[in-house]
Enzyme design. Structure first.
Site, mmCIF file in Angstrom:
data_model
loop_
_atom_site.group_PDB
_atom_site.id
_atom_site.type_symbol
_atom_site.label_atom_id
_atom_site.label_comp_id
_atom_site.label_asym_id
_atom_site.label_seq_id
_atom_site.Cartn_x
_atom_site.Cartn_y
_atom_site.Cartn_z
ATOM 1 N N LYS A 56 -0.215 -0.327 -12.243
ATOM 2 C CA LYS A 56 -0.227 -1.345 -11.208
ATOM 3 C C LYS A 56 0.554 -0.907 -9.969
ATOM 4 O O LYS A 56 0.279 -1.372 -8.856
ATOM 5 C CB LYS A 56 0.352 -2.656 -11.750
ATOM 6 C CG LYS A 56 0.122 -3.852 -10.848
ATOM 7 C CD LYS A 56 -1.367 -4.100 -10.638
ATOM 8 C CE LYS A 56 -1.603 -5.289 -9.727
ATOM 9 N NZ LYS A 56 -3.043 -5.504 -9.464
ATOM 10 N N SER B 57 -16.849 8.784 11.848
ATOM 11 C CA SER B 57 -16.588 8.143 10.558
ATOM 12 C C SER B 57 -17.571 6.992 10.325
ATOM 13 O O SER B 57 -18.771 7.190 10.323
ATOM 14 C CB SER B 57 -15.134 7.669 10.507
ATOM 15 O OG SER B 57 -14.754 7.347 9.192
#
Length: 331
Positions: free
Chosen positions: A207, A155
């Site tokens: 949100k 990664s």
């Protein structure tokens, strides 16, 4: 003739036994307090001398390291060990970039080695390090960069390794995992069974995106996936730019998040050679290595912890004081 009233006399009156015992107890207590104070001062001085000696030894160690760096031909090693994140307890771009700059700047460093053993981490921190390596390579074309992967270079760690001129691996190393992940869990069913009600309020329709207590919103899912795809593309572009023509395989699975053994990685072109740091030293005919990794000293860690605790205590004190004032106003 009467003896009354008694005439005053200057002769000392004999003390009672009880008074003598009380006097001895008080004097003994005073002596004990004085002795305790002296021992306290002694141990404080001893602690100060010890800390001062430790500081001198650390400074001398840094001086010796710097002297070796300047006077001896060597491989400049920068460790990438552990999770990559912005905090100072793991690999972070700030300290790693400082180490890289010192490694490239050292006159007698013949090459820079990224000694990697990491599962990855922050894509932002990884990209910051990757960009700095590419910049320093252009500024110092005579110094090659080698990435040596130990147990794992996956990664974000592979993101960094892809900036090197060559990637060396152990045949059993785990290499690759070129992908992006955002973990998330849904507990809405469990919350309903436990009678937990989500009363979250927002200003902004999205949100509460990826809320654990609500079903996945299809529109929000599409948006999050687009963000992950965009970050993933940055990763792919960095690997392609760093590896160039050495990336021999065109298999799209390379960028799917899969990882491979070191021997498989060499065949795919995401690594170059089998070997370790000792192999690299023999190949380049350089015996000495110098570690340029920036590590927080124990003193810095202690001072940082003390500062954090002081800040936490100070903020709590301020908050408590403000709360008290607020209560007084309300009353």
């Amino acid at each position: 003739m009467s003896d009354w009233p008694p005439k005053p006399t200057n002769e000392p009156q004999p003390q009672s036994k009880e008074w003598q015992i009380l006097e001895e107890v008080v004097l003994s207590s005073v002596k004990e307090q004085r002795r305790t104070r002296y021992w306290g001062i002694f141990f404080k001085i001893l602690t100060f001398i010890y800390l001062f000696a430790v500081l001198i030894l650390m400074m001398r160690g840094c001086a010796d390291k710097e002297e070796t760096t300047v006077n001896s031909p060597h491989l400049a090693v920068v460790n990438i060990n552990g999770t990559i994140a912005s905090d100072s307890k793991s690999v972070n771009s700030e300290d790693t970039i400082k180490a890289l700059r010192k490694a490239f700047k050292a006159e007698n460093s013949k090459a820079v080695v990224l000694n990697i053993n990491s599962p990855g981490g922050s894509p932002v921190e990884s990209d910051n390090i990757w960009q700095e390596i590419r910049y320093l390579e252009k500024q110092n074309p005579s110094k090659k960069v080698y990435a040596v992967i130990g147990d794992m270079g996956a990664s974000g760690a592979y993101y960094i390794a892809s900036a090197a001129n060559e990637i060396w691996v152990n045949p059993s190393s785990l290499v690759g995992s070129i992908g992006v992940i955002m973990p998330n869990y849904g507990v809405s069913g469990l919350a309903q069974k436990l009678g937990v009600e989500d009363r979250t309020m927002t200003s902004g329709a999205n949100k509460d995106i990826l809320s654990m207590t609500k079903p996945v919103n299809p529109v929000q899912r599409v948006h999050v996936q687009s963000v992950l795809d965009d970050v993933h593309q940055h990763f792919i572009d960095a690997v392609k730019e760093g590896r160039g023509q050495r990336l021999t395989s065109q298999d799209p699975a390379i960028f799917s998040g899969l990882f491979w053994s070191g021997s498989q990685a060499i065949k795919l072109g995401i690594a170059d050679k089998a070997g370790n740091l000792e192999t690299l030293k023999r190949t380049l005919n350089i015996d000495k290595t110098v570690d340029y990794t920036v590590e927080r000293s124990p003193l810095e860690s202690v001072l940082g912890k003390m500062g954090a605790e002081f800040g936490h205590g100070f903020s709590e004190s301020v908050a408590q004081k403000l709360q008290t004032q607020s209560d007084l106003k309300v009353q």
